[in-house]
Design a protein around this motif. Structure first.
Motif, PDB file in Angstrom:
ATOM      1  N   LYS A  79       8.652  -6.070  -5.060  1.00  0.00           N
ATOM      2  CA  LYS A  79       8.354  -4.865  -4.287  1.00  0.00           C
ATOM      3  C   LYS A  79       7.537  -5.204  -3.047  1.00  0.00           C
ATOM      4  CE  LYS A  79       8.349  -1.387  -7.937  1.00  0.00           C
ATOM      5  NZ  LYS A  79       7.533  -0.419  -8.673  1.00  0.00           N
ATOM      6  N   ASN A  80       6.546  -6.096  -3.226  1.00  0.00           N
ATOM      7  CA  ASN A  80       5.718  -6.495  -2.076  1.00  0.00           C
ATOM      8  C   ASN A  80       6.530  -7.274  -1.042  1.00  0.00           C
ATOM      9  OD1 ASN A  80       3.415  -5.227  -2.949  1.00  0.00           O
ATOM     10  ND2 ASN A  80       2.682  -7.034  -4.077  1.00  0.00           N
TER      11      ASN A  80
ATOM     12  N   LYS B  85       8.452  -4.828   0.887  1.00  0.00           N
ATOM     13  CA  LYS B  85       7.595  -3.962   1.690  1.00  0.00           C
ATOM     14  C   LYS B  85       7.056  -4.679   2.925  1.00  0.00           C
ATOM     15  CE  LYS B  85       3.579  -0.928   1.112  1.00  0.00           C
ATOM     16  NZ  LYS B  85       2.543  -0.477   0.164  1.00  0.00           N
ATOM     17  N   TYR B  86       6.655  -5.940   2.754  1.00  0.00           N
ATOM     18  CA  TYR B  86       5.984  -6.648   3.846  1.00  0.00           C
ATOM     19  C   TYR B  86       6.855  -7.751   4.462  1.00  0.00           C
ATOM     20  CZ  TYR B  86       1.844  -4.307   2.049  1.00  0.00           C
ATOM     21  OH  TYR B  86       0.945  -3.369   1.640  1.00  0.00           O
TER      22      TYR B  86
END
Length: 72
Positions: free
Chosen positions: A64-65, A68-69
């Motif tokens: 997920k990170n 996201k980034y």
């Protein structure tokens, strides 16, 4: 004197409910007992409840990170 009960359609009500785990079929079992209001006749039903399938996480925290980034 009384000659006995007239012929009737049994009208059942829920008398007792017992829930237990059945080892052979590996599921929860609910045993419901119904009793007739007029003559007192007992009627039993058995319901089996299979456990629902396990929910798996679709995405881990690291994934997920990354989404996201990420530098897209």
């Amino acid at each position: 004197m009384a000659q006995g009960l007239r012929p009737h359609y049994p009208q059942y009500y829920e008398h007792s409910v017992k829930t237990y785990y059945d080892q052979e079929s590996s599921c929860m079992v609910k045993k419901v007992t119904f009793r007739c209001v007029i003559c007192g006749k007992l009627y039993h039903e058995r319901y089996e409840y299979k456990p629902p399938p396990k929910k798996y996480k679709s995405c881990k925290v690291l994934e997920k990170n990354k989404k996201k980034y990420s530098n897209r």
